[in-house]
Scaffold this motif. Structure first.
Motif, PDB file in Angstrom:
ATOM      1  N   GLU A   1      56.653 -14.439 -90.905  1.00  0.00           N
ATOM      2  CA  GLU A   1      56.298 -14.861 -92.245  1.00  0.00           C
ATOM      3  C   GLU A   1      57.036 -15.969 -92.563  1.00  0.00           C
ATOM      4  N   GLY A   2      56.596 -17.115 -92.959  1.00  0.00           N
ATOM      5  CA  GLY A   2      57.398 -18.260 -93.310  1.00  0.00           C
ATOM      6  C   GLY A   2      56.535 -18.998 -94.479  1.00  0.00           C
ATOM      7  N   GLN A   3      57.352 -19.529 -95.338  1.00  0.00           N
ATOM      8  CA  GLN A   3      56.931 -20.206 -96.508  1.00  0.00           C
ATOM      9  C   GLN A   3      55.530 -19.413 -97.330  1.00  0.00           C
ATOM     10  N   GLY A   4      55.600 -18.127 -97.397  1.00  0.00           N
ATOM     11  CA  GLY A   4      55.035 -17.416 -98.118  1.00  0.00           C
ATOM     12  C   GLY A   4      53.672 -16.996 -97.397  1.00  0.00           C
ATOM     13  N   LEU A   5      53.532 -17.273 -96.044  1.00  0.00           N
ATOM     14  CA  LEU A   5      52.060 -17.046 -95.356  1.00  0.00           C
ATOM     15  C   LEU A   5      52.487 -16.072 -94.298  1.00  0.00           C
ATOM     16  N   ALA A   6      51.434 -15.046 -93.948  1.00  0.00           N
ATOM     17  CA  ALA A   6      51.836 -14.310 -92.605  1.00  0.00           C
ATOM     18  C   ALA A   6      50.505 -14.705 -92.133  1.00  0.00           C
ATOM     19  N   VAL A   7      51.043 -15.083 -90.699  1.00  0.00           N
ATOM     20  CA  VAL A   7      50.049 -15.579 -89.558  1.00  0.00           C
ATOM     21  C   VAL A   7      50.133 -14.649 -88.471  1.00  0.00           C
ATOM     22  N   VAL A   8      48.793 -14.091 -88.043  1.00  0.00           N
ATOM     23  CA  VAL A   8      48.710 -13.352 -86.800  1.00  0.00           C
ATOM     24  C   VAL A   8      48.484 -14.180 -85.837  1.00  0.00           C
ATOM     25  N   SER A   9      48.989 -13.993 -84.709  1.00  0.00           N
ATOM     26  CA  SER A   9      48.491 -14.573 -83.524  1.00  0.00           C
ATOM     27  C   SER A   9      47.370 -14.693 -83.056  1.00  0.00           C
ATOM     28  N   PRO A  10      46.511 -15.732 -82.869  1.00  0.00           N
ATOM     29  CA  PRO A  10      45.239 -15.808 -82.450  1.00  0.00           C
ATOM     30  C   PRO A  10      44.882 -14.860 -81.216  1.00  0.00           C
ATOM     31  N   GLU A  11      43.564 -14.206 -81.019  1.00  0.00           N
ATOM     32  CA  GLU A  11      43.164 -13.694 -80.080  1.00  0.00           C
ATOM     33  C   GLU A  11      43.204 -14.668 -78.760  1.00  0.00           C
ATOM     34  N   VAL A  12      43.621 -13.900 -77.689  1.00  0.00           N
ATOM     35  CA  VAL A  12      43.860 -14.789 -76.248  1.00  0.00           C
ATOM     36  C   VAL A  12      42.853 -14.065 -75.198  1.00  0.00           C
ATOM     37  N   VAL A  13      42.556 -15.019 -74.360  1.00  0.00           N
ATOM     38  CA  VAL A  13      42.121 -14.112 -72.987  1.00  0.00           C
ATOM     39  C   VAL A  13      43.413 -14.545 -71.878  1.00  0.00           C
ATOM     40  N   THR A  14      43.647 -13.797 -71.144  1.00  0.00           N
ATOM     41  CA  THR A  14      44.561 -14.032 -70.082  1.00  0.00           C
ATOM     42  C   THR A  14      43.982 -14.419 -68.796  1.00  0.00           C
ATOM     43  N   ILE A  15      43.937 -15.455 -68.306  1.00  0.00           N
ATOM     44  CA  ILE A  15      43.338 -16.252 -67.097  1.00  0.00           C
ATOM     45  C   ILE A  15      44.161 -15.712 -65.880  1.00  0.00           C
ATOM     46  N   ALA A  16      43.548 -14.384 -65.061  1.00  0.00           N
ATOM     47  CA  ALA A  16      44.213 -14.241 -63.968  1.00  0.00           C
ATOM     48  C   ALA A  16      44.355 -15.386 -62.973  1.00  0.00           C
ATOM     49  N   PRO A  17      45.422 -15.234 -62.237  1.00  0.00           N
ATOM     50  CA  PRO A  17      45.711 -16.241 -60.725  1.00  0.00           C
ATOM     51  C   PRO A  17      44.344 -16.152 -60.319  1.00  0.00           C
ATOM     52  N   HIS A  18      43.979 -17.383 -60.004  1.00  0.00           N
ATOM     53  CA  HIS A  18      43.039 -17.580 -58.893  1.00  0.00           C
ATOM     54  C   HIS A  18      42.899 -19.098 -58.197  1.00  0.00           C
ATOM     55  N   ALA A  19      42.078 -19.061 -57.197  1.00  0.00           N
ATOM     56  CA  ALA A  19      42.051 -20.395 -56.555  1.00  0.00           C
ATOM     57  C   ALA A  19      40.933 -21.267 -57.222  1.00  0.00           C
ATOM     58  N   PHE A  20      40.963 -22.458 -57.337  1.00  0.00           N
ATOM     59  CA  PHE A  20      39.754 -23.234 -57.783  1.00  0.00           C
ATOM     60  C   PHE A  20      39.719 -24.676 -57.344  1.00  0.00           C
ATOM     61  N   GLU A  21      38.543 -25.386 -57.410  1.00  0.00           N
ATOM     62  CA  GLU A  21      38.451 -26.790 -57.298  1.00  0.00           C
ATOM     63  C   GLU A  21      38.769 -27.555 -58.490  1.00  0.00           C
ATOM     64  N   TYR A  22      39.640 -28.803 -58.258  1.00  0.00           N
ATOM     65  CA  TYR A  22      39.839 -29.305 -59.428  1.00  0.00           C
ATOM     66  C   TYR A  22      39.964 -31.006 -58.927  1.00  0.00           C
ATOM     67  N   ARG A  23      39.055 -31.557 -59.848  1.00  0.00           N
ATOM     68  CA  ARG A  23      38.936 -32.958 -59.714  1.00  0.00           C
ATOM     69  C   ARG A  23      39.730 -33.761 -60.765  1.00  0.00           C
ATOM     70  N   ASP A  24      40.729 -34.619 -60.432  1.00  0.00           N
ATOM     71  CA  ASP A  24      41.634 -35.188 -61.278  1.00  0.00           C
ATOM     72  C   ASP A  24      41.119 -35.977 -62.315  1.00  0.00           C
TER      73      ASP A  24
END
Length: 299
Positions: free
Chosen positions: A27-50
């Motif tokens: 709690e800060g400055q009068g506001l209670a903020v709950v952490s957003p819902e997340v998805v956990t991306i499991a380790p995996h291999a993928f192709e990436y183009r810069d």
């Protein structure tokens, strides 16, 4: 073997503490903020183009595509930041109102009309109020998280082909595919589907800011340009149905600031959560324990 059992127990205890810490809201400055819902991306291999723009002999060529193997999980917001979530930051005087505006901020509609700088302010505010570290993802991380939904912007032209007409035609066809949406208005959560990794609405009609600086590399130079520090970079990568270099202060992509090609329909964002030291230790022991068990089972 005797030391491995205490290590495994320590890993489990650390994991439990980390999970408990993730459930806390601050709690800060009068506001209670709950952490957003997340998805956990499991380790995996993928192709990436810069995301970098490459040039040779004065002609644009496709960035190389490489196979990447990510060894650690990534926590990323399942949904884009909504109007209502962003408005809480505005109400706390830590963010400025979005350009799109909303008389009744909606918790099911993503916020749009926000710049890269706006997204950084929101990330700092959320980090302060949750006690967790939230940041914009890099282009690499967003590609890793979005998986099958992430675009490949390659022209598909042989880099040694010097016929500019082929590039002009390929570029024209690519821009035609990037035509604006029939309905560019922000849509409720879930309107644009889910990636294989569980990320919702990526590559719909909202482009998401990343912390990756737009770079241009001339391969004819003896030395390529050095990586630019995002803090000193004025043009950042926004990713959606295609990548779009955008000036960091731009909030309305239709109003200018797009370096090349068709502009995005809207600009919004989602954040990634960086693990705390305790969580990093817990994750290390989890992986070590899993590897140990796998080795024992094999033998």
């Amino acid at each position: 073997m005797s030391i491995l059992i205490p290590l495994a127990i320590l890993g489990l205890l650390s994991g439990a503490l980390a999970e408990k810490a993730g459930l806390l809201s601050f709690e800060g400055q009068g506001l209670a903020v709950v952490s957003p819902e997340v998805v956990t991306i499991a380790p995996h291999a993928f192709e990436y183009r810069d995301a970098t723009e490459y040039f040779r002999n004065g002609l644009a060529i496709d960035a190389p595509k490489r196979q990447e193997a990510v060894m650690v999980p990534l926590d990323v917001m399942k949904y884009q930041v909504t109007q209502a979530e962003y408005e809480r930051c505005v109400s706390d005087a830590a963010c400025v109102p979005s350009e799109a505006g909303a008389t009744l901020p909606n918790d099911s509609i993503p916020v749009t009309g926000v710049s890269y700088d706006d997204a950084l302010r929101y990330a700092a505010w959320l980090s302060h109020h949750t006690g967790q570290e939230w940041t914009l993802p890099t282009d690499f991380e967003l590609a890793y998280a979005a998986a099958d939904r992430f675009p490949d912007d390659a022209l598909g032209i042989d880099p040694d082909d010097r016929n500019p007409a082929k590039r002009w035609l390929a570029d024209y066809e690519r821009e035609a595919r990037r035509a604006a949406s029939v309905d560019p208005r922000p849509q409720p959560k879930g309107s644009f589907g889910i990636s294989q990794t569980g990320l919702v609405d990526f590559a719909g009609n909202i482009w998401e800011w990343t912390s990756t600086c737009n770079r241009r590399v001339d391969l004819d130079k003896a030395k390529a340009d050095e990586d630019l520090d995002p803090s000193s970079c004025g043009v950042m990568i926004a990713a959606g149905r295609h990548r779009s270099p955008m000036n960091s202060f731009v909030r309305n992509p239709k109003g200018g600031g797009c370096s090349v090609g068709a502009p995005p329909d809207n600009l919004g964002f989602r954040l990634v959560r960086r693990p705390s030291l305790l969580e990093s230790i817990a994750n290390f022991f989890r992986r070590a324990t899993a590897q140990l068990l796998a080795t024992i089972i094999k033998t």
